[in-house]
Design a protein around this motif. Structure first.
Motif, mmCIF file in Angstrom:
data_model
loop_
_atom_site.group_PDB
_atom_site.id
_atom_site.type_symbol
_atom_site.label_atom_id
_atom_site.label_comp_id
_atom_site.label_asym_id
_atom_site.label_seq_id
_atom_site.Cartn_x
_atom_site.Cartn_y
_atom_site.Cartn_z
ATOM 1 N N ASN A 367 0.814 -1.221 0.000
ATOM 2 C CA ASN A 367 0.000 0.000 0.000
ATOM 3 C C ASN A 367 0.839 1.258 0.000
ATOM 4 O OD1 ASN A 367 -2.462 -1.428 0.090
ATOM 5 N ND2 ASN A 367 -2.286 -1.676 2.323
ATOM 6 N N ASP A 368 2.147 1.131 -0.232
ATOM 7 C CA ASP A 368 3.049 2.279 -0.187
ATOM 8 C C ASP A 368 2.876 3.113 -1.455
ATOM 9 O OD1 ASP A 368 5.088 4.103 0.136
ATOM 10 O OD2 ASP A 368 6.579 2.617 0.741
ATOM 11 N N THR A 369 2.353 4.319 -1.299
ATOM 12 C CA THR A 369 2.092 5.184 -2.455
ATOM 13 C C THR A 369 3.172 6.243 -2.670
ATOM 14 O OG1 THR A 369 0.762 6.676 -1.081
ATOM 15 C CG2 THR A 369 -0.394 4.883 -2.201
ATOM 16 N N ARG A 370 4.225 6.232 -1.856
ATOM 17 C CA ARG A 370 5.298 7.210 -2.049
ATOM 18 C C ARG A 370 5.967 7.007 -3.402
ATOM 19 N NH1 ARG A 370 9.092 6.052 2.914
ATOM 20 N NH2 ARG A 370 8.573 3.938 2.190
ATOM 21 N N LEU A 371 6.437 8.083 -3.985
ATOM 22 C CA LEU A 371 7.139 8.020 -5.263
ATOM 23 C C LEU A 371 8.637 7.928 -4.953
ATOM 24 C CD1 LEU A 371 6.044 8.054 -8.154
ATOM 25 C CD2 LEU A 371 6.635 10.476 -8.281
ATOM 26 N N LEU A 372 9.169 6.701 -4.904
ATOM 27 C CA LEU A 372 10.519 6.462 -4.421
ATOM 28 C C LEU A 372 11.525 6.470 -5.571
ATOM 29 C CD1 LEU A 372 9.908 3.594 -1.844
ATOM 30 C CD2 LEU A 372 9.718 6.060 -1.537
ATOM 31 N N GLY A 373 12.632 7.180 -5.337
ATOM 32 C CA GLY A 373 13.726 7.189 -6.299
ATOM 33 C C GLY A 373 14.994 6.632 -5.689
ATOM 34 N N VAL A 374 15.513 7.313 -4.663
ATOM 35 C CA VAL A 374 16.725 6.868 -3.982
ATOM 36 C C VAL A 374 16.565 7.069 -2.483
ATOM 37 C CG1 VAL A 374 18.308 7.288 -5.905
ATOM 38 C CG2 VAL A 374 17.807 9.140 -4.283
#
Length: 516
Positions: A367-374
Motif C-alpha cells: 500500500n506504499d504510495t510514495r514516489l521512491l527514487g533513492v
C-alpha cells in the motif's frame, strides 16, 4: 583563581535548572561516567565541572554547567545519551571523556576495544563542531586493579589525544595531574578514596586543570564578541554555524544528525536513511562560507528486479549540474561544488532528480504510495581549498556503537544438498535464529530437518521465476524493519571475510569451499 573558594555544597538529587540572565553567557556540557558525574565528591554531585563553572561565572559573563555524567555507564551508553542531549542543549563548549573504566568491568562480558569509545568521542566532537560548539577531549584516569591490557588501552587513548593536541584540538590532561607513577599507574592516595573516583580534593585538582584550559578559550571568545547579544530580529538557524567546518558528515538514518540541514521532498528517517518522495528532492545547507567543497553522497536506488533494475539520478548544486548517471546499487557519488556556485550568499541547495521514481504500490503487493527514487544514507562535506579549522581531524575509522543486527536469507525450490553447509556457515556468523530459508515448495521434505533457523514454507505452484524473485526481494526489504543488515545469497554461495580485516570462518583450499 583560588579554586578552594569555588566548592559548592552540592545537592541531594540530580536536578535540571534553567537560568535567565540579562547578560549573555555560555554553557559548558561535560560528558562522561561517574567521575564526570561527581561520585565520591560532596553529596556525590559536586563534580569538577560544577566547581569550575561556579568559579568562572561572573555577573557580566555567567557560565552554566550541564552535567552529562552517568553513574556506572560504559562509553557507548553515556555517549549515546549525550548525543541525544547535544542538539537540545547546544552548549558552547563540550568536554568529552573518550574512555571509561566501566568498559573494562563486567566479569565475563566482552570488552570493547579502546578504539570503540575513542571513535564515539570523535563522532560526538564532529557533531558538536557542526552545531558551532567547541569540543574538548580529556585524558583518562587510571583505576584500582587495572590489568596490563586495560593500562595499554588507556595509554593508546592518551597517545591519540596527544596527536590531536599537536594539531590544535583542545585536550585537558587530567591524568597528568592526578596520577602517581608505578606499575601500573594509579590515582594519588590523597585524591581518591577508592582508587577509582576522585574525592573532593581530586575534583578540585581536575577543576584546576580544566581552568587552565578553559580560561584562554573564554578570553578568546570575549575578544571575538561571543557574548554580544544578537539583534532582536535575528532568527537562529539550526545550520547557521556551519561556516567553520573543514569536514562535516551528515547521517540521515533514524538517530542520525540529519536535523542539521533542511530537506524538501524526503520521507521520514528510517533505519538506513531517508527515501526521496517525488521526482525532485532538495538538501539545503545554510550559513556555508563561500569556498570550494567536495561532496560524497551515499545513495541506494529503489529497485525491484526484473521490473526496475536502476534509477537515473541527476544532481545539481545551486542549479549547476554536477553529476548524472544510472544507479543500480548502493554507492557513493562524489562531486565538487566550486566557489562560483555561491551566488552572493551562504546557501547551498543540492538538488536530486529521479525521473524514473516509482510508487511501490504500482509494482508490488503493498500500500506504499510514495514516489521512491533513492534512499540517502549519508553526506560527507569537505573543504577542498586547503582551509584549516579547529576540528578533530584526521578521523579514525568509526566503529559501530553496537554490533549490527544481521540476517541471512536464502531460497530453495527443491531438495538442496548444500543447505546444511549453508546453514552451518552462516549460523556460525550470525546465529541460527537469524538465518531464514524461503521454501518455494521443496520436494521430499528438503528443509524439514533443519532446526534453529526459520523456515518460511510457501505452496508449490510450479516454476514462476518472476514471482519468486519479487517475493524474495520484498521479504528481504521487510526484514530491514528488524535488522540493520540483510544478506541474501543462493544456497550454494558462502560469503568469505577478507583475511586482511577479519578472521574468516571459511577458507578456500584447492578451489573448493571448506569449513575451518
Amino acid at each position: 583563581m583560588p579554586m578552594e573558594r569555588a566548592v559548592p555544597y552540592g545537592f541531594l538529587a540530580p536536578v535540571a535548572v534553567q537560568y535567565r540572565t540579562r547578560a549573555a553567557g555560555l554553557t559548558v556540557m561535560c560528558v562522561g561516567d561517574s567521575i564526570t558525574r561527581g561520585r565520591d565528591s560532596r553529596s556525590h554531585y559536586a563534580a569538577w565541572g560544577l566547581r569550575l563553572m561556579a568559579a568562572l561565572s561572573r555577573p557580566d559573563r555567567p557560565v552554566a554547567f550541564v552535567n552529562a555524567g552517568h553513574d556506572g555507564a560504559p562509553a557507548a551508553r553515556f555517549h549515546r545519551a549525550a548525543r541525544a542531549l547535544l542538539p537540545v542543549v547546544r552548549p558552547d563548549v563540550l568536554v568529552i571523556a573518550p574512555l571509561s573504566p566501566n568498559d573494562h568491568f563486567g566479569g565475563e562480558q566482552a570488552r570493547p576495544p579502546w578504539q570503540h569509545g575513542f571513535a564515539l568521542a570523535l563522532d560526538m566532537a564532529h557533531d558538536a563542531v557542526a552545531l558551532g560548539c567547541l569540543p574538548v577531549l580529556t585524558t583518562p584516569l587510571p583505576w584500582r586493579s587495572m590489568s596490563s591490557e586495560s593500562e595499554a588501552a588507556r595509554q593508546a587513548v592518551i597517545a591519540e589525544l596527544r596527536g590531536l593536541a599537536a594539531q590544535g584540538v583542545p585536550v585537558w590532561d587530567f591524568a597528568g595531574a592526578m596520577v602517581e607513577a608505578g606499575t601500573p599507574p594509579r590515582l594519588r592516595d590523597d585524591l581518591s578514596l577508592d582508587g577509582i573516583h576522585p574525592n573532593d580534593r581530586g575534583h578540585a585538582a581536575m577543576a584546576r586543570v580544566a581552568d587552565a584550559g578553559l580560561s584562554p578559550i573564554l578570553r578568546e571568545m570575549a575578544r571575538a564578541g561571543r557574548w554580544s547579544a544578537p539583534p532582536a530580529a535575528a532568527k537562529p538557524h539550526r545550520a547557521d554555524r556551519q561556516a567553520a567546518i573543514e569536514r562535516l558528515e551528515i547521517r540521515f538514518a533514524t538517530g542520525g544528525n540529519g536535523r542539521l540541514v533542511e530537506m524538501e521532498g524526503w520521507s521520514e528517517p528510517e533505519v538506513h536513511g531517508r527515501w526521496s518522495d517525488g521526482r525532485e528532492s532538495r538538501i539545503i545547507l545554510d550559513g556555508m562560507a563561500p569556498a570550494t567543497y567536495h561532496f560524497s553522497l551515499v545513495l541506494a536506488p529503489f529497485i525491484l528486479p526484473p521490473i526496475i533494475d536502476h534509477q537515473v539520478v541527476g544532481i545539481t548544486v545551486n542549479g549547476r549540474a554536477v553529476w548524472t548517471g544510472a544507479v543500480r546499487e548502493t554507492r557513493a557519488i562524489d562531486f565538487v561544488a566550486p566557489v562560483v556556485a555561491f551566488t552572493g550568499g551562504h546557501r547551498l541547495e543540492i538538488g536530486i532528480a529521479c525521473p524514473l521514481a516509482r510508487a511501490p504500490i504500482s509494482v508490488s503487493n503493498t500500500n506504499d504510495t510514495r514516489l521512491l527514487g533513492v534512499s540517502i544514507w549519508n553526506l560527507v562535506i569537505t573543504r577542498a581549498d586547503g582551509a584549516r579549522f579547529p576540528t578533530p581531524a584526521p578521523r579514525p575509522v568509526t566503529l559501530a556503537p553496537e554490533r549490527p543486527r544481521v540476517a541471512v536469507v536464502t531460497a530453495v525450490e527443491r531438495t538442496a544438498p548444500s543447505l546444511p553447509i549453508w546453514l552451518r556457515h552462516y549460523a556460525g556468523q550470525v546465529g541460527a535464529e537469524h538465518c531464514y530459508v524461503i521454501d518455494h515448495g521443496a520436494d521430499n521434505g528438503g528443509t524439514a530437518a533443519f532446526d534453529g533457523c526459520t523456515i518460511l514454507r510457501l505452496p508449490a505452484t510450479g516454476r514462476d521465476p518472476g514471482n519468486r524473485v519479487q517475493f524474495n526481494a520484498l521479504f528481504c526489504a521487510s526484514m530491514t524493519h528488524w535488522y540493520d543488515r540483510v544478506i541474501f545469497t543462493e544456497v550454494d554461495e558462502l560469503l568469505l571475510a577478507d583475511p586482511k580485516v577479519a578472521c574468516p570462518a571459511t577458507i578456500i583450499l584447492s578451489g573448493q569451499r571448506q569449513l575451518s
